[in-house]
Motif scaffolding. Sequence first.
Motif, PDB file in Angstrom:
ATOM      1  N   GLN A  65       0.835  -1.194   0.000  1.00  0.00           N
ATOM      2  CA  GLN A  65       0.000   0.000   0.000  1.00  0.00           C
ATOM      3  C   GLN A  65       0.870   1.244   0.000  1.00  0.00           C
ATOM      4  O   GLN A  65       2.036   1.203   0.401  1.00  0.00           O
ATOM      5  CB  GLN A  65      -0.924   0.004   1.211  1.00  0.00           C
ATOM      6  N   LEU A  66       0.270   2.348  -0.468  1.00  0.00           N
ATOM      7  CA  LEU A  66       0.977   3.618  -0.523  1.00  0.00           C
ATOM      8  C   LEU A  66       0.180   4.665   0.220  1.00  0.00           C
ATOM      9  O   LEU A  66      -0.993   4.894  -0.074  1.00  0.00           O
ATOM     10  CB  LEU A  66       1.179   4.060  -1.978  1.00  0.00           C
ATOM     11  N   PHE A  67       0.828   5.311   1.185  1.00  0.00           N
ATOM     12  CA  PHE A  67       0.277   6.427   1.945  1.00  0.00           C
ATOM     13  C   PHE A  67       0.798   7.701   1.285  1.00  0.00           C
ATOM     14  O   PHE A  67       1.998   7.809   1.008  1.00  0.00           O
ATOM     15  CB  PHE A  67       0.777   6.324   3.391  1.00  0.00           C
ATOM     16  N   VAL A  68      -0.096   8.654   0.997  1.00  0.00           N
ATOM     17  CA  VAL A  68       0.314   9.900   0.342  1.00  0.00           C
ATOM     18  C   VAL A  68      -0.362  11.096   0.995  1.00  0.00           C
ATOM     19  O   VAL A  68      -1.568  11.075   1.254  1.00  0.00           O
ATOM     20  CB  VAL A  68      -0.046   9.899  -1.163  1.00  0.00           C
ATOM     21  N   SER A  69       0.411  12.142   1.219  1.00  0.00           N
ATOM     22  CA  SER A  69      -0.120  13.419   1.664  1.00  0.00           C
ATOM     23  C   SER A  69       0.685  14.501   0.954  1.00  0.00           C
ATOM     24  O   SER A  69       1.913  14.480   1.001  1.00  0.00           O
ATOM     25  CB  SER A  69       0.022  13.554   3.177  1.00  0.00           C
ATOM     26  N   CYS A  70      -0.013  15.399   0.263  1.00  0.00           N
ATOM     27  CA  CYS A  70       0.676  16.447  -0.478  1.00  0.00           C
ATOM     28  C   CYS A  70       0.028  17.794  -0.210  1.00  0.00           C
ATOM     29  O   CYS A  70      -1.184  17.934  -0.301  1.00  0.00           O
ATOM     30  CB  CYS A  70       0.641  16.148  -1.975  1.00  0.00           C
ATOM     31  N   ASP A  71       0.847  18.767   0.114  1.00  0.00           N
ATOM     32  CA  ASP A  71       0.382  20.137   0.306  1.00  0.00           C
ATOM     33  C   ASP A  71       0.658  20.860  -1.010  1.00  0.00           C
ATOM     34  O   ASP A  71       1.798  21.202  -1.303  1.00  0.00           O
ATOM     35  CB  ASP A  71       1.150  20.770   1.459  1.00  0.00           C
ATOM     36  N   ASN A  72      -0.342  20.981  -1.859  1.00  0.00           N
ATOM     37  CA  ASN A  72      -1.753  20.856  -1.547  1.00  0.00           C
ATOM     38  C   ASN A  72      -2.419  19.617  -2.128  1.00  0.00           C
ATOM     39  O   ASN A  72      -3.337  19.086  -1.522  1.00  0.00           O
ATOM     40  CB  ASN A  72      -2.538  22.070  -2.040  1.00  0.00           C
ATOM     41  N   GLU A  73      -2.083  19.183  -3.333  1.00  0.00           N
ATOM     42  CA  GLU A  73      -2.737  18.018  -3.908  1.00  0.00           C
ATOM     43  C   GLU A  73      -1.776  17.261  -4.805  1.00  0.00           C
ATOM     44  O   GLU A  73      -0.786  17.806  -5.273  1.00  0.00           O
ATOM     45  CB  GLU A  73      -3.993  18.412  -4.690  1.00  0.00           C
ATOM     46  N   ALA A  74      -2.102  15.974  -5.032  1.00  0.00           N
ATOM     47  CA  ALA A  74      -1.221  15.145  -5.851  1.00  0.00           C
ATOM     48  C   ALA A  74      -2.012  14.114  -6.635  1.00  0.00           C
ATOM     49  O   ALA A  74      -3.087  13.689  -6.220  1.00  0.00           O
ATOM     50  CB  ALA A  74      -0.210  14.430  -4.959  1.00  0.00           C
ATOM     51  N   GLU A  75      -1.449  13.710  -7.764  1.00  0.00           N
ATOM     52  CA  GLU A  75      -1.974  12.605  -8.564  1.00  0.00           C
ATOM     53  C   GLU A  75      -0.844  11.595  -8.698  1.00  0.00           C
ATOM     54  O   GLU A  75       0.304  11.972  -8.964  1.00  0.00           O
ATOM     55  CB  GLU A  75      -2.427  13.111  -9.934  1.00  0.00           C
ATOM     56  N   ILE A  76      -1.167  10.313  -8.510  1.00  0.00           N
ATOM     57  CA  ILE A  76      -0.143   9.280  -8.407  1.00  0.00           C
ATOM     58  C   ILE A  76      -0.306   8.239  -9.507  1.00  0.00           C
ATOM     59  O   ILE A  76      -1.431   7.809  -9.799  1.00  0.00           O
ATOM     60  CB  ILE A  76      -0.218   8.579  -7.026  1.00  0.00           C
ATOM     61  N   TRP A  77       0.830   7.812 -10.092  1.00  0.00           N
ATOM     62  CA  TRP A  77       0.865   6.726 -11.071  1.00  0.00           C
ATOM     63  C   TRP A  77       1.856   5.678 -10.596  1.00  0.00           C
ATOM     64  O   TRP A  77       2.867   5.993  -9.980  1.00  0.00           O
ATOM     65  CB  TRP A  77       1.358   7.223 -12.432  1.00  0.00           C
ATOM     66  N   GLY A  84      -4.352   7.039  -8.289  1.00  0.00           N
ATOM     67  CA  GLY A  84      -5.362   7.825  -7.601  1.00  0.00           C
ATOM     68  C   GLY A  84      -4.859   9.218  -7.286  1.00  0.00           C
ATOM     69  O   GLY A  84      -3.797   9.636  -7.749  1.00  0.00           O
ATOM     70  N   LYS A  85      -5.655   9.929  -6.480  1.00  0.00           N
ATOM     71  CA  LYS A  85      -5.337  11.310  -6.125  1.00  0.00           C
ATOM     72  C   LYS A  85      -5.386  11.508  -4.616  1.00  0.00           C
ATOM     73  O   LYS A  85      -6.153  10.859  -3.929  1.00  0.00           O
ATOM     74  CB  LYS A  85      -6.350  12.260  -6.765  1.00  0.00           C
ATOM     75  N   ASN A  86      -4.570  12.429  -4.151  1.00  0.00           N
ATOM     76  CA  ASN A  86      -4.652  12.925  -2.789  1.00  0.00           C
ATOM     77  C   ASN A  86      -5.115  14.369  -2.927  1.00  0.00           C
ATOM     78  O   ASN A  86      -4.351  15.223  -3.339  1.00  0.00           O
ATOM     79  CB  ASN A  86      -3.304  12.844  -2.075  1.00  0.00           C
ATOM     80  N   PRO A  87      -6.398  14.643  -2.620  1.00  0.00           N
ATOM     81  CA  PRO A  87      -6.948  15.968  -2.881  1.00  0.00           C
ATOM     82  C   PRO A  87      -6.491  17.062  -1.921  1.00  0.00           C
ATOM     83  O   PRO A  87      -6.637  18.235  -2.233  1.00  0.00           O
ATOM     84  CB  PRO A  87      -8.454  15.758  -2.777  1.00  0.00           C
ATOM     85  N   ASP A  88      -5.914  16.690  -0.784  1.00  0.00           N
ATOM     86  CA  ASP A  88      -5.481  17.707   0.174  1.00  0.00           C
ATOM     87  C   ASP A  88      -4.648  17.042   1.260  1.00  0.00           C
ATOM     88  O   ASP A  88      -4.992  15.961   1.735  1.00  0.00           O
ATOM     89  CB  ASP A  88      -6.702  18.389   0.800  1.00  0.00           C
ATOM     90  N   TRP A  89      -3.580  17.702   1.680  1.00  0.00           N
ATOM     91  CA  TRP A  89      -2.684  17.125   2.681  1.00  0.00           C
ATOM     92  C   TRP A  89      -3.370  16.891   4.020  1.00  0.00           C
ATOM     93  O   TRP A  89      -2.929  16.043   4.808  1.00  0.00           O
ATOM     94  CB  TRP A  89      -1.448  18.005   2.882  1.00  0.00           C
TER      95      TRP A  89
END
Length: 194
Positions: A65-77, A84-89
């Motif tokens: 599994q992958l845990f992601v948090s991005c200030d402000n948002e991220a899209e992952i491949w 998927g996407k991380n819409p907000d940290w």
Amino acid sequence: ARQQWERDTLAQAKSGQASTVPSFPFPKPGEAKGLSWIWANSAGTGEFAWFQKTFSLATIPDRAQLFVSCDNEAEIWINGKPLGKNPDWRTPSVFDLRPLLVEGENLIAVAAKDWSKGEGKAALVALASLGKGNYLGTDASWTVSAKIRPRWNRVADPKGFSAAAIVAVHGAGPWGPTFAKVKENRQSLIATLR
């Protein structure tokens, strides 16, 4: 942006696309050495950043599994396929990596965006759990480009990428201990959905 984030987060929670609660155990102290918030520069400035990390697997783990948090948002491949996407940290996301992993070389690619268009501090933190206490986290071994490059999310280390800069170690900076926020965010979402 805040209202859109709330709508997207609630829709994502209802659809089950991404989990805000990890089902893998977070690493014990010392297991994810060097886990850091990273960006294209140590000040965390700039509107966009494109990240890569390659890693090799002899076999595909039973759980990954992958845990992601991005200030402000991220899209992952993963290996050129959208994860998927991380819409907000403020709401870390957890994704199942297993269906997209291959034996041999693998590539995590992340497109990150700062909502304040580079005027605020931006950064990415990610942690992959690859089974049996094997963790892969964001640190200076990840590569980054401040400009989008052709096939950047499909080809490892294209021209124009360099070592990512550490903005803060995980738990420091304006973001604090993001892992601790996961349980708190889950409880808040469940209360909202009721």
